[in-house]
Scaffold this motif. Structure first.
Motif, mmCIF file in Angstrom:
data_model
loop_
_atom_site.group_PDB
_atom_site.id
_atom_site.type_symbol
_atom_site.label_atom_id
_atom_site.label_comp_id
_atom_site.label_asym_id
_atom_site.label_seq_id
_atom_site.Cartn_x
_atom_site.Cartn_y
_atom_site.Cartn_z
ATOM 1 N N ASP A 1 -3.610 -1.992 7.839
ATOM 2 C CA ASP A 1 -3.159 -2.776 7.028
ATOM 3 C C ASP A 1 -4.176 -3.955 6.485
ATOM 4 N N GLY B 1 1.771 4.669 3.247
ATOM 5 C CA GLY B 1 1.836 2.701 2.420
ATOM 6 C C GLY B 1 0.906 2.622 1.484
ATOM 7 N N ASN C 1 -0.863 1.606 5.273
ATOM 8 C CA ASN C 1 -0.878 0.449 4.905
ATOM 9 C C ASN C 1 -2.206 -0.406 4.399
#
Length: 767
Positions: free
Chosen positions: A209, A252, A230
């Motif tokens: 993230d 991701g 991510n």
């Protein structure tokens, strides 16, 4: 009341209602081996930081970090001075580097991440310099940097002139470390040279993230192996630049409006990138998605191995570009790369050198999200909860002093939290338990700075009657879900029958249970009584000391269990004493690493590792539907003195390897721990594996190509007629002559697949 006063009152009330629980909760963390009153939790505002975007907060923030004299300059490593350094919402102006200590977490308000903003005259190597160069060397040996986190920040270098060198975070790191929920804001000028994330060494690791906006390079990295999930890159000249690696797994990625997506061209004459796996990712408005230096004549043989699967391209004219031109065309419209790669493959025989389309892995529906990608879930931070929705373990009577028997108090705290629908906050401490701690369905447990649950006593010391330290679900197949994060399970003194984590819970694939940053750390720290003083290494001496038999198994997922998501979980038996100034090596015996025998399966393992267990690191038996992203293993350093035949007898009911029979006719060091062993299982999908055997009786002479990779004979095995769809991308091994066997017969030989330090196979399909 005047309007201005009213507005201030409303703003204050709103702030109080929306405040992140970590700033409001009472902090009772206790470090039993630091001095009395040592501050485990530090709020930077208590040390003078303003967070107003105007005041220079550098000195105040570093004062919060150094309070209590934790492990900083000149310190090798430690577990005795843990710290959580908390940043409330705000903008913290800094003119020099923030330098977190060893065993320290920097955590911002998850509901409103604070900004660290550099001044125009900023001086330092990284707004956060997590491993400074006080001399010509890193302060901490990068491969021994464990147990650290940075999460919930905006890192802003936009005040620094674009043409001046600037780095957001300097992060040479290894296992049990993580970056999460961080935004890097950098200038977008044509002359910009800023870098968001920089790491040059280590044995990682996991990040998730992250968003990179602007800059010359979003992330510039060199490390042995990593799992990254991510990551978003917007308007970077180059999104990702690889200095070097052995193996890397990306899931991701979202790369948008960059000049180059991933650059793996480092090296002059010798390709420095070992292998890259990229899947479930997208590239948009980027002229070249991947730039590689790989050719059919690359040196070494398999360097630059690349595997792509399920990659969406939008206005990406060149998907893969090499020194010989375009290897894979993209599209000025939209297209999807189903699967493509280059390197060596075994499908199931080989090696075959390839550069082109591949047959993608068949993906079980139970492992997928609604978009067809593999399911992922970030660590919950409970940002919508208030402090009143947490229960403190220490306030509930547990001491965490490494001496008191905390079994009853800790169990009562867990049960109370579940009954009241609250989260158990495991304040920092070493919670000594003398019988099994049971985690019922519905439990949510969050540790502070890697609080530790530590087994002790005779209950766990019968090698013929193993008992779980932490039992999730009272019986195999019990229905429900739990969430566990940020703590450690350990053992104290001899614990020959300790199963550190037994997982019985059956959770639905649509709502699995989760473990994030939960580790087993077996020995090598103060309080464990499994250190240099008790278990100093004895090269050349095969005698097993009973006091150094310290665990039966790290983690057991039982037959009825299902539906578990694991992220950044390290199952480690210590090879050295972290709290010894010289990091002296020790010899500890832990029988087994991660054993999965679930019949239903459905497990996700992102960025997990399992190291130094006697019989195996990962064993999967009669199971199915398992995703594994860059698993990492190490064989015990003392083997073959003694070898894997001792001290744990082979238990047939656990499907243990029986080296006394399976090694018949196998030359070399055969009775050595398996890195990965798959028995009669299907739909086992491995996206990156680093299986390493560096030592033979504490000597590294065996782990080089010149020496013939003689540390052990075999390291990975697929066995049984029930095996199907066992597929591995990016198999990287060190020290093993046979990289992979099928039913006892070698499939891949190290010498056929030489890479920059490991041997590498790009694709293996079991057939």
């Amino acid at each position: 009341m005047r309007l201005g006063t009213l507005l201030l009152a409303v703003a204050s009330l709103t702030s109080a209602v929306n405040a992140y629980w970590m700033g409001d909760i009472a902090h009772r963390g206790y470090a039993p081996f630091a001095y009395s009153g040592y501050p485990v939790f530090r709020n930077v505002k208590d040390y003078g930081a303003k967070g107003d975007g105007v005041t220079d907060d550098t000195i105040a923030i570093n004062a919060a970090i150094t309070a209590g004299n934790p492990c900083n300059q000149g310190c090798t490593s430690t577990t005795t001075t843990p710290a959580v350094v908390y940043f409330p919402a705000g903008t913290y102006l800094i003119s020099g580097s923030i330098k977190p200590a060893y065993f320290t977490q920097l955590i911002g308000d998850a509901s409103s991440p604070p900004t660290l903003k550099a001044t125009a005259n900023f001086a330092g190597f990284g707004l956060i310099d997590a491993n400074p160069y006080y001399t010509q060397y890193l302060n901490w040996k990068a491969v021994n940097v464990f147990f650290r986190q940075i999460r919930n920040f905006v890192i802003d270098t936009t005040n620094i002139p674009p043409a001046n060198a600037a780095t957001g975070i300097h992060w040479p790191s290894s296992q049990a470390t993580s970056l999460q929920n961080i935004v890097f804001n950098m200038p977008t000028a044509s002359n910009v040279v800023h870098v968001g994330l920089f790491m040059e060494e280590g044995s990682g690791g996991f990040v998730t993230d992250l968003t990179f906006n602007g800059g010359a390079t979003g992330a510039s990295m060199g490390n042995q192996q990593f799992t990254m999930r991510n990551l978003k890159f917007n308007n970077c000249k180059t999104a990702i630049y690889h200095l070097w690696n052995w193996g890397w797994t990306y899931s991701g990625l979202s790369i948008n409006n960059c000049g180059v997506g991933i650059d793996i061209t480092a090296g002059s004459g010798k390709v420095e990138t070992g292998s890259i796996i990229v899947f479930d990712s997208s590239f948009t408005n980027t002229p070249v998605a991947i730039s590689t230096s790989w050719t059919t004549a690359s040196s070494p043989d398999t360097a630059g191995t690349l595997v792509l699967e399920n990659i969406a391209l939008t206005n990406v004219p060149i998907a893969v570009k090499g020194p010989q031109g375009t290897y894979l065309s993209g599209s000025t419209g939209s297209t999807t790369i189903t699967a493509w790669g280059n390197g060596h493959k075994y499908t199931p025989s080989g090696p075959v050198e390839f550069a082109g389309a591949l047959t993608p892995n068949p993906r079980p529906v139970s492992l997928l999200a609604s978009n067809g990608r593999y399911y992922t879930r970030s660590k919950p931070q409970y940002e919508t909860l208030s402090a009143s929705q947490f229960i403190s373990a220490r306030a509930s009577g547990a001491k965490g002093d490494a001496a008191t028997d905390d079994t009853a108090a800790l169990q009562n705290a867990i049960n109370t939290a579940v009954a009241q629908g609250k989260v158990l906050y495991l304040d920092y401490g070493l919670y000594r338990v003398t019988s099994t701690i049971r985690i019922p369905p519905g439990a949510k447990i969050v540790g502070e700075s890697y609080a530790t649950i530590m087994s002790a006593g005779g209950f766990f010391n019968d090698i013929n009657n193993p008992k779980p330290v932490l039992q999730v679900g009272s019986s195999s197949g019990q229905a429900g879900t739990v969430e566990l994060s940020d703590f450690i399970v350990s053992t104290q003194n001899a614990q020959a029958g300790a199963v550190l984590i037994e997982w019985n819970l059956a959770s639905p694939a649509s709502n699995p249970s989760g473990m994030w940053d939960v580790h087993t750390r077996i020995g090598g720290f103060v309080g464990s009584q499994q250190q240099v003083g008790q278990c100093l290494k004895t090269p050349g001496n095969p005698t097993v000391r009973q006091e150094c038999i310290v665990a039966f198994m790290a983690m057991h997922i039982t037959k009825g269990a299902s539906g578990l998501y694991m992220e950044n979980v390290w199952l480690w038996t210590a090879d050295h004493d972290i709290d010894d100034a010289a990091n002296t090596q020790i010899t500890l015996y832990s029988g087994r690493g991660l054993y999965i025998e679930s019949t239903s399966g459905t497990f996700w393992l992102y960025g997990t590792g399992s190291e130094h267990h006697v019989l195996y690191q990962y064993q999967l038996s009669s199971t199915q539907n398992i995703f594994m992203g860059m698993i990492q293993t190490e064989t015990p350093y003392y083997q073959p003195t003694p070898n894997a035949l001792v001290p744990f007898p082979s238990v047939s009911s656990l499907n243990d390897p029986n080296f006394s029979t399976s090694c018949s006719g196998v030359s070399g060091n055969c009775a050595a721990a398996w890195g990965l062993r798959v028995l009669n299982s299907k739909n086992i999908l491995v996206y990156g594996a680093g299986l390493y055997s560096f030592f033979s009786d504490y000597s590294t002479a065996c782990s080089t190509f010149a020496a013939g990779q003689t540390c052990q004979s075999r390291i990975a095995s697929v066995e049984g007629t029930g095996c199907s769809n066992v597929n591995i991308y990016g198999l990287n091994t060190i020290g093993a002559q046979s990289m992979l066997t099928r039913d006892g017969v070698s499939v891949a030989w190290y010498a056929d697949n030489v890479n920059n330090f490991p041997s590498s196979v790009g694709v293996y399909k079991s057939g």
